[in-house]
Design an enzyme around this catalytic site. Structure first.
Site, PDB file in Angstrom:
ATOM      1  N   ARG A  83       0.852  -1.188   0.000  1.00  0.00           N
ATOM      2  CA  ARG A  83       0.000   0.000   0.000  1.00  0.00           C
ATOM      3  C   ARG A  83       0.888   1.239   0.000  1.00  0.00           C
ATOM      4  O   ARG A  83       1.697   1.428   0.916  1.00  0.00           O
ATOM      5  CB  ARG A  83      -0.897  -0.008   1.242  1.00  0.00           C
ATOM      6  N   HIS A 127      -2.948  10.888   0.443  1.00  0.00           N
ATOM      7  CA  HIS A 127      -2.408  10.722   1.789  1.00  0.00           C
ATOM      8  C   HIS A 127      -1.779  12.063   2.191  1.00  0.00           C
ATOM      9  O   HIS A 127      -0.583  12.168   2.403  1.00  0.00           O
ATOM     10  CB  HIS A 127      -1.408   9.565   1.830  1.00  0.00           C
ATOM     11  N   GLU A 172      -7.446   8.509   6.012  1.00  0.00           N
ATOM     12  CA  GLU A 172      -7.727   9.199   7.271  1.00  0.00           C
ATOM     13  C   GLU A 172      -8.219  10.632   7.111  1.00  0.00           C
ATOM     14  O   GLU A 172      -7.549  11.579   7.528  1.00  0.00           O
ATOM     15  CB  GLU A 172      -6.475   9.189   8.161  1.00  0.00           C
ATOM     16  N   ASN A 294      -7.402   1.965   9.935  1.00  0.00           N
ATOM     17  CA  ASN A 294      -6.096   2.211  10.542  1.00  0.00           C
ATOM     18  C   ASN A 294      -6.290   2.284  12.048  1.00  0.00           C
ATOM     19  O   ASN A 294      -7.123   3.054  12.539  1.00  0.00           O
ATOM     20  CB  ASN A 294      -5.499   3.550  10.065  1.00  0.00           C
ATOM     21  N   TYR A 296      -4.183   2.306  15.850  1.00  0.00           N
ATOM     22  CA  TYR A 296      -2.932   2.392  16.608  1.00  0.00           C
ATOM     23  C   TYR A 296      -3.133   2.242  18.107  1.00  0.00           C
ATOM     24  O   TYR A 296      -2.371   1.580  18.793  1.00  0.00           O
ATOM     25  CB  TYR A 296      -2.226   3.729  16.329  1.00  0.00           C
ATOM     26  N   GLU A 358      -3.482   0.067   8.144  1.00  0.00           N
ATOM     27  CA  GLU A 358      -2.302   0.467   8.925  1.00  0.00           C
ATOM     28  C   GLU A 358      -2.447  -0.041  10.344  1.00  0.00           C
ATOM     29  O   GLU A 358      -3.508   0.071  10.957  1.00  0.00           O
ATOM     30  CB  GLU A 358      -2.128   1.998   9.016  1.00  0.00           C
TER      31      GLU A 358
HETATM   32  C1  GBH Z   1      -1.257   7.385  10.470  1.00  0.00           C
HETATM   33  O1  GBH Z   1      -1.894   8.357  11.192  1.00  0.00           O
HETATM   34  C2  GBH Z   1      -0.878   7.939   9.144  1.00  0.00           C
HETATM   35  O2  GBH Z   1      -1.731   7.480   8.134  1.00  0.00           O
HETATM   36  C3  GBH Z   1       0.551   7.688   8.766  1.00  0.00           C
HETATM   37  O3  GBH Z   1       0.906   8.519   7.714  1.00  0.00           O
HETATM   38  C4  GBH Z   1       1.417   7.883   9.968  1.00  0.00           C
HETATM   39  O4  GBH Z   1       2.780   7.839   9.669  1.00  0.00           O
HETATM   40  C5  GBH Z   1       1.078   6.822  10.959  1.00  0.00           C
HETATM   41  O5  GBH Z   1      -0.280   6.806  11.234  1.00  0.00           O
HETATM   42  C6  GBH Z   1       1.819   6.943  12.271  1.00  0.00           C
HETATM   43  O6  GBH Z   1       1.486   8.130  12.905  1.00  0.00           O
HETATM   44  O7  GBH Z   1      -1.426  12.669  19.684  1.00  0.00           O
HETATM   45  O8  GBH Z   1      -1.062  10.972  21.378  1.00  0.00           O
HETATM   46  O9  GBH Z   1      -3.291  11.871  21.032  1.00  0.00           O
HETATM   47  C7  GBH Z   1      -2.102   8.057  12.536  1.00  0.00           C
HETATM   48  C8  GBH Z   1      -3.224   8.883  13.110  1.00  0.00           C
HETATM   49  C9  GBH Z   1      -3.879  10.379  14.711  1.00  0.00           C
HETATM   50  C10 GBH Z   1      -2.767   8.394  15.406  1.00  0.00           C
HETATM   51  C11 GBH Z   1      -3.576  11.018  16.005  1.00  0.00           C
HETATM   52  C12 GBH Z   1      -2.490   9.010  16.755  1.00  0.00           C
HETATM   53  C13 GBH Z   1      -3.245  10.791  18.253  1.00  0.00           C
HETATM   54  C14 GBH Z   1      -2.303  10.268  19.262  1.00  0.00           C
HETATM   55  N1  GBH Z   1      -2.885   9.393  14.382  1.00  0.00           N
HETATM   56  N2  GBH Z   1      -3.462  10.024  17.054  1.00  0.00           N
HETATM   57  S1  GBH Z   1      -1.993  11.519  20.424  1.00  0.00           S
END
Ligand code: GBH
Length: 445
Positions: A83, A127, A172, A294, A296, A358
Site C-alpha cells: 500500500r 495521503h 484518514e 487504521n 494504533y 495500517e
Molecule cells: C497514520 O496516522 C498515518 O496514516 C501515517 O501517515 C502515519 O505515519 C502513521 O499513522 C503513524 O502516525 O497525539 O497521542 O493523542 C495516525 C493517526 C492520529 C494516530 C492522532 C495518533 C493521536 C495520538 N494518528 N493520534 S496523540
C-alpha cells in the site's frame, strides 16, 4: 503473548492479504523532480516551528530513486501487497488541469515492478499532500476541492486502471480535516473549527465523487478509527461525543448515507451543516468495495479537559491515561481495543470487506526491535480473534515498510520494520521484518 489462550494457533486463510504500507510524502523525496508541484506539506514543513528538528520530506527515504531496491526487499519479505500513495502534485502540479506525464510514468513503473515481483499494488489517491495551489484557493473547506479531487482520480484511473485491483481514495480524512484545519498540528496548519467540519464533509464528498469517476474500479476508503471508552461512569457523554467525532462522523455517511444526529447537535454552535447539498450523502454512500481501518491506540476520555482538543465542539473533554504500556512515540498499546473496534463495526454497520490498512508502532531500536514484534503479534492475534467471531477482515498492512518522515515528529520517530540510515539511505531489516516474513511464510502466528 497468548491472547487467544495457550496453544491456540492463529492461522489466516490463504486469501488473507499480507501487506505493508507507506505514503508518498513520507518516503519519496525528489520533491522537485520530474515536474512535481508543491504540496501543503512542502510549505508547512518549511515553516519554522511546525516540524520537530525542522525536518522536511525533500529527500525522505529517497524512494523515488530507490524503488527497485525497495520492491526487491518487499519480495524477499514475501509481501502479497504493498500500500503506497500517489502524490497528487506529481500528477497535477497546479492542482487541476495540466497533467504531468512523468509523474504518471513513475507510478506506472512502480506498479509494474510490483506486479513483476508478485506483489499487488494498493494505491491510495490522497495521503495528505494537497497541491499548494488548491490550498491557496481555500483547501478542503471549499467544495471545489472535492470536484478537483474527482478530476485527478479520473486521470490516475485512466492511466493505471488496468494494473490496479484495489483503489483507496482517502487516507484518514479525520486527520486531514481536524489536524489540518482545527488544531493546526498538520498542514496546512489552520485553526478554524468551522472550516475543519466543512473540510470533513468535502473530503467525504471527494471520496464519493472520485469513486464515481473511476468506472468499474474496486474503490474503498481508509479511516483512522479507535475504540473510545469513558474514564469513569460519569463520562459516558464524553465518550459518545468523541466516538461521534472520531468514528461515526465518517462511518455513518459512508456506510449509512447520513450524518449522526447527535454529532450534528453537538456541533450546532460551530456550524449548521448548510454546506451539505442535496444528493451529497447519496454520492458519499455509494457502497465502497472495502473499508480500510487504521488502528494504533485506544482512547479513554473524561469530562473537563483544558482544551483545545483536536475535536471541534469537544474542547471540554480530556484524554486520559489508561495506564497501559506505551510505544516509543507515547501511544498506549492495546490490542484488545482493536478487537473491540472490529466487533463493534460488525455489530453496528452493514460492512463491506475490511482490511487493516495500517497498524504498527514507533520504537527507537535500530535492529533488535522486540517491542515492535510484541506490538504486531498482539494486534495480529486480535485480528485472528475478530475473524473467528465473524468479522469480514481480509488483510493486514503493517505501518510501515520503511522508517520515514513521521509528519510533525519529523525523522525522530521510526515506524519501519526496515531501518533507514538517512545519511547513506541504506536499508537494513529489523528483527520485526524477519519475524513478519516468517508469519507471512506460515500464513499465521
Ligand atoms: C497514520 O496516522 C498515518 O496514516 C501515517 O501517515 C502515519 O505515519 C502513521 O499513522 C503513524 O502516525 O497525539 O497521542 O493523542 C495516525 C493517526 C492520529 C494516530 C492522532 C495518533 C493521536 C495520538 N494518528 N493520534 S496523540
Amino acid at each position: 503473548h497468548g491472547r487467544g489462550g495457550q496453544g491456540v494457533k492463529h492461522t489466516f486463510d490463504n486469501s488473507f492479504v499480507w501487506g505493508a504500507a507507506t505514503s508518498s510524502y513520507q518516503i519519496e523525496g525528489a520533491a522537485e523532480e520530474d515536474g512535481r508541484g508543491a504540496s501543503i506539506w512542502d510549505t508547512f514543513s518549511a515553516t519554522p516551528g511546525k516540524v520537530d528538528g525542522a525536518d522536511t520530506g525533500a529527500v525522505a527515504a529517497d524512494h523515488y530513486h530507490r524503488y527497485p531496491e525497495d520492491i526487491a526487499l518487499m519480495k524477499d519479505l514475501g509481501l502479497g501487497a504493498y500500500r503506497f500513495s500517489i502524490a497528487w502534485p506529481r500528477i497535477q502540479p497546479d492542482g487541476s488541469g495540466r497533467i504531468e506525464q512523468r509523474g504518471l510514468d513513475f507510478y506506472r513503473r512502480l506498479a509494474d515492478g510490483l506486479l513483476e515481483a508478485g506483489i499487488e499494488p494498493w494505491p491510495t489517491l490522497y495521503h495528505w499532500d494537497l497541491p499548494q495551489p488548491l490550498e491557496e484557493a481555500g483547501g478542503w473547506p471549499e467544495r471545489d476541492t472535492a470536484l478537483r479531487f474527482a478530476e485527478y482520480a479520473a486521470v490516475v484511473h485512466e492511466a493505471l486502471g488496468d494494473r490496479i485491483s484495489h483503489w483507496t481514495t482517502l487516507n484518514e480524512p479525520w486527520c486531514s480535516a481536524f489536524l489540518g484545519y482545527a488544531t493546526g498540528r498538520h498542514a496546512p496548519g489552520r485553526t478554524e473549527p468551522a472550516a475543519a467540519v466543512r473540510a470533513a464533509h468535502h473530503l467525504l464528498l471527494g471520496h464519493g465523487l472520485a469513486a464515481a469517476a473511476m468506472p468499474d474500479a474496486r474503490v474503498g476508503i481508509t479511516l483512522n478509527l479507535s475504540h473510545v471508552s469513558p474514564y469513569t461512569p460519569d463520562d459516558h457523554d464524553a465518550a459518545r461525543r468523541i466516538d461521534g467525532m472520531q468514528n461515526r462522523l465518517f462511518l455513518d455517511p459512508v456506510l449509512r448515507g447520513e450524518y449522526p444526529s447527535d454529532v450534528i447537535a453537538d456541533l450546532a454552535e460551530i456550524t449548521d451543516f448548510s454546506f451539505v447539498q442535496r444528493d451529497d450523502l447519496k454520492t458519499i454512500a455509494a457502497p465502497p468495495a472495502f473499508l480500510g481501518v487504521n488502528y494504533y491506540s485506544p482512547m479513554l476520555v473524561s469530562q473537563g479537559g483544558a482544551g483545545p482538543t483536536a475535536y471541534p465542539g469537544s474542547e471540554h473533554i480530556a484524554m486520559k491515561d489508561g495506564g497501559r504500556p506505551r510505544t516509543g512515540i507515547g501511544w498506549e498499546i492495546d490490542p484488545d481495543g482493536l478487537l473491540q473496534l472490529l466487533t463493534r463495526l460488525d455489530r453496528d454497520y452493514p460492512l463491506p470487506s475490511l482490511y487493516i490498512t495500517e497498524n504498527g508502532a514507533a520504537f527507537p531500536e535500530e535492529i533488535h526491535d522486540t517491542g515492535r514484534i510484541d506490538y504486531l503479534d498482539g494486534h495480529l492475534r486480535a485480528c485472528s480473534e475478530a475473524i473467528g467471531r465473524g468479522v469480514p477482515l481480509h488483510g493486514y498492512f503493517v505501518w510501515s515498510l520503511l522508517d520515514n518522515f513521521e509528519w510533525a515528529y519529523g525523522y525522530a520517530q521510526r515506524f519501519g520494520i526496515v531501518h533507514v540510515d538517512y545519511a547513506t539511505q541504506q536499508r537494513t531489516l529489523k528483527d520485526s521484518a524477519r519475524w513478519y516474513a516468517e508469519v507471512i511464510g506460515r500464513g499465521g502466528l
